[in-house]
Design a protein around this motif. Structure first.
Motif, PDB file in Angstrom:
ATOM      1  N   ASP A 126       0.824  -1.224   0.000  1.00 52.25           N
ATOM      2  CA  ASP A 126       0.000   0.000   0.000  1.00 52.25           C
ATOM      3  C   ASP A 126       0.856   1.271   0.000  1.00 52.25           C
ATOM      4  OD1 ASP A 126      -1.552  -2.142   1.010  1.00 52.25           O
ATOM      5  OD2 ASP A 126      -2.898  -0.755   2.031  1.00 52.25           O
ATOM      6  N   ASP A 164      -4.263   0.024  -3.394  1.00 52.48           N
ATOM      7  CA  ASP A 164      -4.423   1.115  -2.419  1.00 52.48           C
ATOM      8  C   ASP A 164      -3.406   2.221  -2.679  1.00 52.48           C
ATOM      9  OD1 ASP A 164      -6.534  -0.277  -1.432  1.00 52.48           O
ATOM     10  OD2 ASP A 164      -5.894  -0.220   0.662  1.00 52.48           O
ATOM     11  N   ASN A 196      -8.801  -2.488  -2.442  1.00 54.34           N
ATOM     12  CA  ASN A 196     -10.181  -2.144  -2.084  1.00 54.34           C
ATOM     13  C   ASN A 196     -10.430  -0.642  -2.192  1.00 54.34           C
ATOM     14  OD1 ASN A 196      -8.468  -1.962   0.259  1.00 54.34           O
ATOM     15  ND2 ASN A 196     -10.306  -1.677   1.512  1.00 54.34           N
ATOM     16  N   HIS A 197      -9.355   0.173  -2.243  1.00 54.54           N
ATOM     17  CA  HIS A 197      -9.551   1.614  -2.422  1.00 54.54           C
ATOM     18  C   HIS A 197      -9.599   2.028  -3.894  1.00 54.54           C
ATOM     19  CE1 HIS A 197      -9.478   3.250   1.731  1.00 54.54           C
ATOM     20  NE2 HIS A 197      -8.940   2.071   1.966  1.00 54.54           N
ATOM     21  N   HIS A 249      -4.337  -7.597  -3.352  1.00 52.03           N
ATOM     22  CA  HIS A 249      -4.337  -6.656  -2.235  1.00 52.03           C
ATOM     23  C   HIS A 249      -4.796  -7.329  -0.937  1.00 52.03           C
ATOM     24  CE1 HIS A 249      -4.477  -2.851  -0.248  1.00 52.03           C
ATOM     25  NE2 HIS A 249      -5.703  -3.104   0.166  1.00 52.03           N
ATOM     26  N   HIS A 373      -2.682  -4.588   2.647  1.00 52.79           N
ATOM     27  CA  HIS A 373      -4.056  -4.351   3.107  1.00 52.79           C
ATOM     28  C   HIS A 373      -4.321  -4.371   4.614  1.00 52.79           C
ATOM     29  CE1 HIS A 373      -8.418  -4.339   2.863  1.00 52.79           C
ATOM     30  NE2 HIS A 373      -8.547  -5.587   3.253  1.00 52.79           N
TER      31      HIS A 373
HETATM   32 MN   LIG Z   1      -6.687  -2.005   1.726  1.00 50.01          MN
END
Ligand SMILES: [Mn+2]
Length: 469
Positions: A126, A164, A196-197, A249, A373
């Motif tokens: 990330d 991310d 997830n972002h 991720h 993550h």
């Molecule tokens: Mn994440």
């Protein structure tokens, strides 16, 4: 009026003209300082402009307009458009999946990247808007002669980012710009997985939308780059043709069967995830799940193990590759639920091993997982272990949950590490961020994975860079 004698001499006139022209040229060059960087800026100019921004964590606020490398967001939009165009040319695709229901744009996919046995893969976790750490990595990769400017010039070398890229930090625009420059200049060497972002719902709520408005005013549209997210694979199986690491991720996704993709010829190749057949998988391997359920969450867990067609990364179920987590100790339940985040599942040691085996073929085995993550701004047991592991933590090193005691026991932390069969490796989040402040670490981490024809000889070089004070 009579012209002066001085200008009548052609030599003098020419010299005078030359001075004027070159003065203009120098002025023009000067004007190419941070204020007018665009999507074609040189690496040198871009990295110099990024240096002028303060450390994120000095003020934990957005850099002032005068310090922004991009005076307006249009170069970022243009890069995103080019990446979307490039994304529409991905091929070959394995199998056929019906398109998602009308009006649903989310159609996630997997990628296989099968490389020669002498390849290297540079892996990043990330970044969350931390441009300082990303540029420190790129500077280090120039020194190692892996990169020349934005170009990957070392043979058999790839760059892999695990998602991310924006939100939570203050330089998401600059991080995305940099990653897109890398991706566009090296379409067969640089790979960006989807975190997830990378979801307009998340960029609206967790920082990127606000960042853009603070920097560029109300005309900034975070959704302008949403189409880019649809071109990023949710998972990349990277390795030689016989051995792979699932790189993503989040975590495992029992509803996807990667075997047709792993068997496919050619590299890279792609497959739509389509309908996630978690319910079918659960029925086929009932015992596996029955003995794995955390008894406290049995009912809730049952409801997540159903077949579904995703309409976005978190509905009707969270997509495992982008969202799921792993337990830390071997004796934790095989499947539990994050008590703070509904539907975010956490997979334990033996269930993860079983799923990876079931998703492998006899000739193409998934040997482990590279992911990111699972971070927090508080010094949780997970963050303690990430720091003690020098930024790359292997799950389930400890047998007993009692070892949750602080401080953690010695962790694998050597610079060059073998890859454990069935190992799950989490990369830390970069430090010029609230994570670095909250958990008091100042080093950024990336890994250089060295493949070999025999999996036992695969190695990960863990690189730490001190990027903040
Ligand atoms: Mn994440």
């Amino acid at each position: 009026m009579r012209k002066s004698r001085f200008f009548r001499s052609p030599v003098i006139s020419l010299a005078f003209l030359l001075v004027i022209v070159s003065w203009g040229w120098i002025q023009g060059k000067d004007a190419k300082s941070p204020a007018t960087l665009d999507e074609k800026a040189s690496y040198k100019a871009w990295s110099a402009a990024c240096q002028t921004m303060l450390e994120n964590r000095t003020g934990l606020s957005f850099p002032a307009k005068a310090y922004l490398p991009l005076p307006d967001p249009s170069p970022l939009y243009r890069l995103a458009d080019l990446a979307v165009k490039q994304g529409s040319t991905l091929k070959p695709w394995v199998g056929k999946n019906p398109p998602p229901p009308r009006g649903v744009t989310f159609d996630p996919f997997a990628q296989k990247l099968s490389l020669s046995a002498n390849s290297r893969v540079v892996v990043h976790g990330d970044l969350h808007g931390d441009i300082r750490s990303l540029m420190a990595s790129l500077a280090d990769l120039q020194k190692r002669k892996i990169l020349t400017g934005f170009k990957v010039t070392a043979p058999n070398t790839h760059l892999l980012f695990l998602g991310d890229y924006t939100d939570r930090g203050y330089c998401g625009v600059e991080v995305l710009y940099t990653l897109l420059r890398l991706r566009l200049e090296n379409p067969r060497r640089v790979w960006l997985a989807r975190g997830n972002h990378e979801d307009p719902y998340m960029t609206k709520r967790y920082g990127f939308a606000v960042e853009g408005i603070k920097k560029y005013g109300e005309e900034f549209k975070h959704k302008r780059i949403a189409a880019l997210f649809e071109t990023l694979p949710s998972v990349i199986y990277v390795g030689t043709s016989r051995n792979f690491l699932q790189s993503c991720h989040g975590g495992v996704e029992p509803g996807y069967d990667p075997k047709p993709l792993l068997r496919s010829r050619g590299s890279p190749s792609y497959q739509r995830l389509g309908t996630l057949t978690r319910g079918e998988f659960r029925q086929k391997h009932k015992d596996l799940f029955d003995e794995s359920f955390d008894p406290d969450y049995r009912k809730e867990l049952e409801t997540t193990l159903v077949d579904f067609r995703p309409i976005n990364p978190a509905q009707p179920q969270t997509l495992g590759f982008m969202w799921h987590d792993f337990t830390l100790y071997q004796d934790e339940p095989g499947l539990e639920m994050d008590p703070h985040s509904t539907d975010r599942l956490r997979f334990g040691h033996s269930l993860t091993q079983s799923i990876l085996k079931l998703q492998s073929t006899p000739s193409a085995r998934i040997r482990g997982i590279l992911r990111a993550h699972q971070h927090s701004t508080d010094l949780t047991p997970m963050m303690e272990r990430l720091i003690a592991s020098k930024g790359l933590f292997r799950h389930w090193q400890e047998k007993e949950i009692a070892s949750e005691l602080d401080p953690p026991p010695p962790m694998e932390s050597q610079a060059i590490r073998p890859i454990a069969n069935g190992g799950v490796y989490t990369f830390n989040v970069s430090p010029d961020s609230r994570y670095g402040v909250g958990c008091e670490y100042n080093f950024h981490t990336y890994g250089i994975l060295k493949l070999a024809s025999n999996f036992a000889n695969w190695r990960m070089e863990v690189v730490n860079l001190k990027v903040v004070h």
